[in-house]
Scaffold this motif. Sequence first.
Motif, PDB file in Angstrom:
ATOM      1  N   TYR A  77       4.218  -2.148  -3.115  1.00 60.38           N
ATOM      2  CA  TYR A  77       3.094  -2.346  -3.937  1.00 60.38           C
ATOM      3  C   TYR A  77       2.163  -1.608  -3.743  1.00 60.38           C
ATOM      4  N   GLU A  78       1.385  -1.062  -4.797  1.00 57.39           N
ATOM      5  CA  GLU A  78       0.326  -0.273  -4.792  1.00 57.39           C
ATOM      6  C   GLU A  78      -0.577  -0.784  -6.094  1.00 57.39           C
ATOM      7  N   SER A 112      -1.594  11.964  10.536  1.00 57.50           N
ATOM      8  CA  SER A 112      -0.523  12.264  11.392  1.00 57.50           C
ATOM      9  C   SER A 112      -0.348  11.190  12.424  1.00 57.50           C
ATOM     10  N   LEU A 141      -4.981  15.778  -0.136  1.00 57.81           N
ATOM     11  CA  LEU A 141      -4.243  14.422   0.334  1.00 57.81           C
ATOM     12  C   LEU A 141      -3.194  13.989  -1.103  1.00 57.81           C
ATOM     13  N   THR A 159      -2.260  -1.208   3.723  1.00 56.54           N
ATOM     14  CA  THR A 159      -3.479  -1.088   3.361  1.00 56.54           C
ATOM     15  C   THR A 159      -4.569  -0.382   3.435  1.00 56.54           C
ATOM     16  N   GLY A 216       0.872  -1.203  -0.001  1.00 60.27           N
ATOM     17  CA  GLY A 216       0.129   0.116  -0.015  1.00 60.27           C
ATOM     18  C   GLY A 216       1.048   1.319   0.096  1.00 60.27           C
ATOM     19  N   ALA A 217       0.753   2.138  -1.106  1.00 61.77           N
ATOM     20  CA  ALA A 217       1.437   3.321  -1.131  1.00 61.77           C
ATOM     21  C   ALA A 217       0.488   4.620  -0.940  1.00 61.77           C
ATOM     22  N   VAL A 247      -6.374  17.999   3.535  1.00 63.02           N
ATOM     23  CA  VAL A 247      -6.045  17.698   4.872  1.00 63.02           C
ATOM     24  C   VAL A 247      -4.795  18.507   5.566  1.00 63.02           C
ATOM     25  N   ALA A 296       0.385  -3.472  -8.608  1.00 64.08           N
ATOM     26  CA  ALA A 296      -0.502  -4.596  -8.728  1.00 64.08           C
ATOM     27  C   ALA A 296      -1.521  -4.875  -7.278  1.00 64.08           C
ATOM     28  N   VAL A 297      -2.662  -5.378  -7.691  1.00 61.55           N
ATOM     29  CA  VAL A 297      -3.362  -5.606  -6.606  1.00 61.55           C
ATOM     30  C   VAL A 297      -2.720  -6.670  -5.820  1.00 61.55           C
ATOM     31  N   GLY A 323      -0.691   2.772  10.089  1.00 58.80           N
ATOM     32  CA  GLY A 323      -1.728   3.521   9.677  1.00 58.80           C
ATOM     33  C   GLY A 323      -2.972   3.177   9.987  1.00 58.80           C
ATOM     34  N   LEU A 346     -20.462  12.406   0.260  1.00 58.91           N
ATOM     35  CA  LEU A 346     -19.949  10.864   0.739  1.00 58.91           C
ATOM     36  C   LEU A 346     -20.574  10.450   1.881  1.00 58.91           C
ATOM     37  N   GLN A 364      -6.624  13.285  13.662  1.00 64.72           N
ATOM     38  CA  GLN A 364      -6.006  13.425  12.442  1.00 64.72           C
ATOM     39  C   GLN A 364      -5.234  12.226  12.322  1.00 64.72           C
TER      40      GLN A 364
HETATM   41  C1  FAD Z   1     -13.908  12.273   3.936  1.00 65.52           C
HETATM   42  C2  FAD Z   1     -12.365  11.976   4.668  1.00 65.52           C
HETATM   43  C3  FAD Z   1     -11.821  13.098   5.150  1.00 65.52           C
HETATM   44  C4  FAD Z   1     -10.604  12.793   5.870  1.00 65.52           C
HETATM   45  N1  FAD Z   1     -10.073  13.941   6.478  1.00 65.52           N
HETATM   46  C5  FAD Z   1      -8.837  13.770   7.090  1.00 65.52           C
HETATM   47  C6  FAD Z   1      -8.032  14.997   7.561  1.00 65.52           C
HETATM   48  O1  FAD Z   1      -8.480  16.093   7.413  1.00 65.52           O
HETATM   49  N2  FAD Z   1      -6.696  14.732   8.138  1.00 65.52           N
HETATM   50  C7  FAD Z   1      -6.356  13.442   8.391  1.00 65.52           C
HETATM   51  O2  FAD Z   1      -5.485  13.412   9.180  1.00 65.52           O
HETATM   52  N3  FAD Z   1      -7.011  12.518   7.998  1.00 65.52           N
HETATM   53  C8  FAD Z   1      -8.144  12.651   7.243  1.00 65.52           C
HETATM   54  N4  FAD Z   1      -8.754  11.443   6.824  1.00 65.52           N
HETATM   55  C9  FAD Z   1      -8.202  10.037   7.032  1.00 65.52           C
HETATM   56  C10 FAD Z   1      -7.020   9.748   5.957  1.00 65.52           C
HETATM   57  O3  FAD Z   1      -7.525  10.137   4.709  1.00 65.52           O
HETATM   58  C11 FAD Z   1      -6.511   8.485   6.344  1.00 65.52           C
HETATM   59  O4  FAD Z   1      -6.121   8.362   7.656  1.00 65.52           O
HETATM   60  C12 FAD Z   1      -5.157   8.158   5.469  1.00 65.52           C
HETATM   61  O5  FAD Z   1      -5.497   8.216   4.256  1.00 65.52           O
HETATM   62  C13 FAD Z   1      -4.657   6.601   5.884  1.00 65.52           C
HETATM   63  O6  FAD Z   1      -3.533   6.604   5.223  1.00 65.52           O
HETATM   64  P1  FAD Z   1      -2.985   5.156   4.994  1.00 65.52           P
HETATM   65  O7  FAD Z   1      -1.685   5.083   4.145  1.00 65.52           O
HETATM   66  O8  FAD Z   1      -3.012   4.400   6.353  1.00 65.52           O
HETATM   67  O9  FAD Z   1      -4.159   4.308   4.064  1.00 65.52           O
HETATM   68  P2  FAD Z   1      -4.839   4.823   2.808  1.00 65.52           P
HETATM   69  O10 FAD Z   1      -4.912   6.023   2.607  1.00 65.52           O
HETATM   70  O11 FAD Z   1      -6.251   4.046   2.796  1.00 65.52           O
HETATM   71  O12 FAD Z   1      -3.888   3.838   1.771  1.00 65.52           O
HETATM   72  C14 FAD Z   1      -3.884   2.801   1.527  1.00 65.52           C
HETATM   73  C15 FAD Z   1      -3.073   2.239   0.114  1.00 65.52           C
HETATM   74  O13 FAD Z   1      -3.096   0.980  -0.067  1.00 65.52           O
HETATM   75  C16 FAD Z   1      -3.482   0.685  -1.455  1.00 65.52           C
HETATM   76  N5  FAD Z   1      -4.121  -0.864  -1.246  1.00 65.52           N
HETATM   77  C17 FAD Z   1      -5.092  -1.189  -0.559  1.00 65.52           C
HETATM   78  N6  FAD Z   1      -5.254  -2.433  -0.782  1.00 65.52           N
HETATM   79  C18 FAD Z   1      -4.310  -2.935  -1.593  1.00 65.52           C
HETATM   80  C19 FAD Z   1      -3.914  -4.124  -2.182  1.00 65.52           C
HETATM   81  N7  FAD Z   1      -4.628  -5.153  -1.834  1.00 65.52           N
HETATM   82  N8  FAD Z   1      -2.913  -4.217  -3.046  1.00 65.52           N
HETATM   83  C20 FAD Z   1      -2.419  -3.055  -3.309  1.00 65.52           C
HETATM   84  N9  FAD Z   1      -2.476  -1.921  -2.918  1.00 65.52           N
HETATM   85  C21 FAD Z   1      -3.449  -1.782  -1.902  1.00 65.52           C
HETATM   86  C22 FAD Z   1      -4.817   1.722  -1.682  1.00 65.52           C
HETATM   87  O14 FAD Z   1      -4.829   1.757  -2.944  1.00 65.52           O
HETATM   88  C23 FAD Z   1      -3.919   3.024  -0.988  1.00 65.52           C
HETATM   89  O15 FAD Z   1      -3.245   3.716  -1.536  1.00 65.52           O
HETATM   90  C24 FAD Z   1     -10.010  11.613   6.018  1.00 65.52           C
HETATM   91  C25 FAD Z   1     -10.727  10.478   5.465  1.00 65.52           C
HETATM   92  C26 FAD Z   1     -11.946  10.689   4.865  1.00 65.52           C
HETATM   93  C27 FAD Z   1     -12.648   9.347   4.262  1.00 65.52           C
END
Ligand code: FAD
Length: 414
Positions: A46-47, A346, A119, A164, A23-24, A58, A143-144, A333, A297, A343
Amino acid sequence: MPPQSGSTTLETVPSGGRVHVLGAGPVGLLLTAMLQMMEGFSVRLYEKRREYTRTRMVQLASYLVADSVESYSTDSIDGDSVEAVFDPPELDEGLAFRQSIPADLMALLRDWALGFCPLNAIERSLSDLIDARRSNALQRTAAVVTAEDAMAMLEPGDILIDCTGSKSLLRDQLVPGSGEVDGGTNTLNIRLEYALVITFLYGQTYDCNEYCKYYKNIENAHYKFIPMVHRTHYDGSISHVTGIVNISAEEYEAMPSRFDGQWLRRNFRDVAQSMDRFIDKIKQETHGEILGDLEILRIPLNLYRARNATSRQWLAAGPSDHPFASSPVFLAGDSAIGSPYFQSISLGFECAMYLAGLIAHRDLPLRDMFDRYELYIYKQWLRVYMRSKMIKHNKDLFESLDDPLALLDKLHIY
Ligand SMILES: Cc1cc2nc3c(=O)[nH]c(=O)nc-3n(C[C@H](O)[C@H](O)[C@H](O)COP(=O)(O)OP(=O)(O)OC[C@H]3O[C@@H](n4cnc5c(N)ncnc54)[C@H](O)[C@@H]3O)c2cc1C
């Protein structure tokens, strides 16, 4: 599971070796950017997405770039929780790690902690930084990835980090036997409510304050639009305004996952009227116009955590042929913890920093590494849980402000 012949259980992480980051999103990218610069590790990222398209605005918390306990704890509510949950040496350790973050990466974090940005701008900048370093120690795969793929790619001693997101690929695989059960075994989920996240652009400066949520909703007995306070973003000509409206489980089920203001007006008139009243009050005050339509949403507001944020249970179960018995797995994450009122980027970044610090600690026995990461994630969970419950409670009180009896019912004091 009985030990198999030739089976193995890992006691230490080899110094150096392969780290797979699944997950990127923002957290996977930050982890990669830190691990990529550590001598002896080869990182595979992997992404599944081809492009970064999430444009929501954000902001990162200032504690991410703090250089003292004082500057770490400036938030009046969260600062108290931090002091209650973490011991001073733990905070010092986190602050010390920040000093070792490469300067190019720290510059980006400092910039993001100052104000709002989309974001996908965070994602693109991190992704570009990783690519620009031209390191041989990084391999990116588009890739998935399935849980089976993830297990098959592991060689004994590889580290696997699941970034992810909220629908984590591996969270519920981290407990032996849980793969056979139908989901959710390693997830504690608290459904706080259902909500619409409504975003609109406004052609004037509008700086939303704590009074807006009451006075601009004064005729909205049922559906109240609760805007993000002090987090409207004005880019010189346009204000980006986001807020939420509480809806019932039945309403949630009857809506598509994304829609616009037109759809809302046609299908849920009462919700749309509340929204329009709120916007009319902004217009009366600031004499501007909405640009385009509302973006809506529908989301469940879930507060959740992984009961195990590592594969420690596989280690505890003893020797086995399962890949997680010979390769440590970590969640980072949104894979590990999530709250709609915190947040989360962060929080995810901070957990990624802590994990990178542990991985850099070459002589740490694996059991200690697991214990320390689990304890850290648990403490972060306490911090998130306390704040989220408080905000939900405040929100419930707010919904009853015009009904003193309902309000008093919820005001438990003694
Ligand atoms: C409406 C909304 C508003 C928000 N506002 C804020 C804000 O103001 N401030 C804040 O801090 N947070 C906010 N958030 C939360 C924030 O977006 C998330 O906490 C953050 O994106 C999490 O990051 P992450 O990298 O852990 O996961 P994600 O951002 O979900 O990234 C996961 C990655 O993994 C990839 N992936 C998933 N499954 C697979 C697979 N099987 N194979 C390959 N790749 C895969 C996905 O494509 C994605 O790129 C908000 C969320 C929402 C829904």
